[in-house]
Design a protein around this motif. Structure first.
Motif, PDB file in Angstrom:
ATOM      1  N   MET A  87       0.839  -1.213   0.000  1.00 58.56           N
ATOM      2  CA  MET A  87       0.000   0.000   0.000  1.00 58.56           C
ATOM      3  C   MET A  87       0.869   1.256   0.000  1.00 58.56           C
ATOM      4  O   MET A  87       0.719   2.130  -0.855  1.00 58.56           O
ATOM      5  N   ILE A  88       1.824   1.279   0.968  1.00 62.16           N
ATOM      6  CA  ILE A  88       2.705   2.451   1.056  1.00 62.16           C
ATOM      7  C   ILE A  88       3.595   2.540  -0.182  1.00 62.16           C
ATOM      8  O   ILE A  88       3.783   3.615  -0.751  1.00 62.16           O
ATOM      9  N   ARG A  89       4.050   1.346  -0.628  1.00 60.11           N
ATOM     10  CA  ARG A  89       4.910   1.344  -1.803  1.00 60.11           C
ATOM     11  C   ARG A  89       4.150   1.898  -3.014  1.00 60.11           C
ATOM     12  O   ARG A  89       4.676   2.692  -3.794  1.00 60.11           O
ATOM     13  N   ARG A  90       2.864   1.493  -3.131  1.00 54.23           N
ATOM     14  CA  ARG A  90       2.064   1.968  -4.252  1.00 54.23           C
ATOM     15  C   ARG A  90       1.885   3.497  -4.179  1.00 54.23           C
ATOM     16  O   ARG A  90       1.973   4.201  -5.166  1.00 54.23           O
ATOM     17  N   LEU A  91       1.666   3.952  -2.950  1.00 56.94           N
ATOM     18  CA  LEU A  91       1.498   5.392  -2.727  1.00 56.94           C
ATOM     19  C   LEU A  91       2.767   6.151  -3.127  1.00 56.94           C
ATOM     20  O   LEU A  91       2.727   7.170  -3.818  1.00 56.94           O
ATOM     21  N   LEU A  92       3.901   5.584  -2.674  1.00 56.79           N
ATOM     22  CA  LEU A  92       5.181   6.228  -2.997  1.00 56.79           C
ATOM     23  C   LEU A  92       5.433   6.251  -4.504  1.00 56.79           C
ATOM     24  O   LEU A  92       5.908   7.237  -5.059  1.00 56.79           O
ATOM     25  N   ASN A  93       5.060   5.114  -5.151  1.00 53.13           N
ATOM     26  CA  ASN A  93       5.226   5.042  -6.605  1.00 53.13           C
ATOM     27  C   ASN A  93       4.396   6.104  -7.301  1.00 53.13           C
ATOM     28  O   ASN A  93       4.838   6.722  -8.268  1.00 53.13           O
ATOM     29  N   ASN A  94       3.166   6.301  -6.794  1.00 59.23           N
ATOM     30  CA  ASN A  94       2.289   7.316  -7.382  1.00 59.23           C
ATOM     31  C   ASN A  94       2.870   8.711  -7.229  1.00 59.23           C
ATOM     32  O   ASN A  94       2.862   9.497  -8.168  1.00 59.23           O
ATOM     33  N   VAL A  95       3.400   8.971  -6.034  1.00 58.18           N
ATOM     34  CA  VAL A  95       4.012  10.288  -5.780  1.00 58.18           C
ATOM     35  C   VAL A  95       5.200  10.481  -6.709  1.00 58.18           C
ATOM     36  O   VAL A  95       5.364  11.523  -7.348  1.00 58.18           O
ATOM     37  N   LYS A  96       6.009   9.414  -6.816  1.00 54.26           N
ATOM     38  CA  LYS A  96       7.193   9.473  -7.673  1.00 54.26           C
ATOM     39  C   LYS A  96       6.776   9.756  -9.126  1.00 54.26           C
ATOM     40  O   LYS A  96       7.380  10.574  -9.814  1.00 54.26           O
TER      41      LYS A  96
END
Ligand SMILES: [Zn+2]
Length: 339
Positions: free
Chosen positions: A1-10
């Motif tokens: 979940m957090i990784r997906r969020l970070l990917n989106n931000v990136k």
């Protein structure tokens, strides 16, 4: 979940550039392929771009991509085909706003006062005041038949239907439009000489003899091409000689079309031609290899996608610009930046 969020931000923070694809700056009705932007709207586009974006020459954008120094919200303007209105309407407005652009020119029609085959086909089938009742022709083994009796005379209602028609977005609204599309699809992948042979047969069938009826649908003259490139804001790019559907041709034909065009444009511009746009956006892995082997540093498709640091240099995306107001373009640009 957090990784997906970070990917989106990136993804959102990643620098993105857009390449805009224009064809004609003109009042055009009907405009079934949505290729013309009228000069008033085009001026609004330039005002918007000057205010809110970093407009850079396409070559600079390609160079920055290669150097992994893509600047966010940078934008490049491109014009395809080499229509005379590029010289008459686009160049003066680009100069007024001091914005650079690249013109991808198909050289086969430069200076010969002829329409591209698709424009002539459209003029004959959609715009002729009268046509024979029956179209019945073999086009390279494909039998094309259409009964036009109900539409042999071009009425106001048929014209209104054609004005509203967006080819490939909506089904053809008239028998004439159906016939036009069928013939267009049949001719598109064929070699230039065969296309011309069939266009000539269709011209004979229609009873038309004059081929120079629409001077504003011609390409630039050689003098206009020279004058265009004389502007420090203008670069030329390759777009083949006869505008073939490259994916439908052998690698040798693709090479000839691309190289001959490149040489011609290098003589006109006295500069190296390093950028290529594939006609109809049509390409195969062979086409990409030819582009690389013949010395191009980047090549552009008609696929709608922004340019990011990982974008492949021989299939870069561009966005088709329609006859929008400045505000409408603004909305589209914001959406495209999120892609
Ligand atoms: Zn084109």
């Amino acid at each position: 979940m957090i990784r997906r969020l970070l990917n989106n931000v990136k993804k959102q923070l990643e620098p993105k550039a857009l390449v805009l694809m224009y064809h004609r700056i003109a009042e055009l009705e009907p405009d079934i392929w949505r290729l013309a932007v009228n000069p008033e709207n085009f001026e609004e586009h330039l005002r918007l771009l000057q205010r809110k974006w970093h407009v850079v020459p396409l070559a600079e954008l390609a160079k920055n991509l290669k150097a992994k120094k893509l600047r966010n919200k940078s934008i490049a303007l491109t014009f395809d085909d080499g229509y005379v209105d590029n010289f008459l309407h686009a160049k003066p407005l680009l100069e007024k706003y001091k914005l650079p652009a690249t013109f991808f020119i198909s050289s086969g029609n430069i200076g010969n006062q002829a329409e591209f085959w698709w424009d002539e086909l459209e003029r004959i089938i959609l715009h002729s005041e009268q046509l024979p009742f029956i179209f019945d022709m073999q086009l390279e083994g494909i039998h094309v038949f259409m009964n036009l009796t109900a539409e042999y005379f071009l009425t106001e209602s048929i014209k209104a239907n054609h004005r509203q028609w967006k080819a490939y977005v909506q089904p053809p609204p008239t028998a004439r439009a159906m016939l036009f599309l069928k013939v267009w699809e049949t001719l598109r992948p064929l070699p230039h000489t065969i296309q011309q042979k069939h266009i000539s047969e269709i011209r004979d069938w229609s009873g038309q003899t004059c081929t120079t009826l629409r001077p504003l649908c011609h390409s630039m003259t050689l003098q206009q091409a020279f004058a265009l490139v004389n502007s420090s804001l203008v670069d030329l790019g390759a777009h083949t000689v006869s505008h073939p559907d490259l994916a439908a041709h052998s690698k040798t034909v693709q090479q000839q079309e691309i190289l001959q065009n490149k040489k011609f444009l290098e003589e006109v511009s006295t500069d190296r031609i390093n950028l290529l746009a594939y006609p109809y956006g049509s390409y195969t892995p062979d086409t990409m290899a030819v582009a690389k082997e013949t010395g191009f540093t980047a090549a552009f498709t008609t696929d709608s996608r922004p340019i990011k640091s990982g974008s492949e240099p021989y299939r870069l995306g561009r966005f088709l610009i329609e006859n929008w107001t400045g505000d409408e373009l603004d909305q589209h640009l914001k959406q495209w930046l999120k892609m």
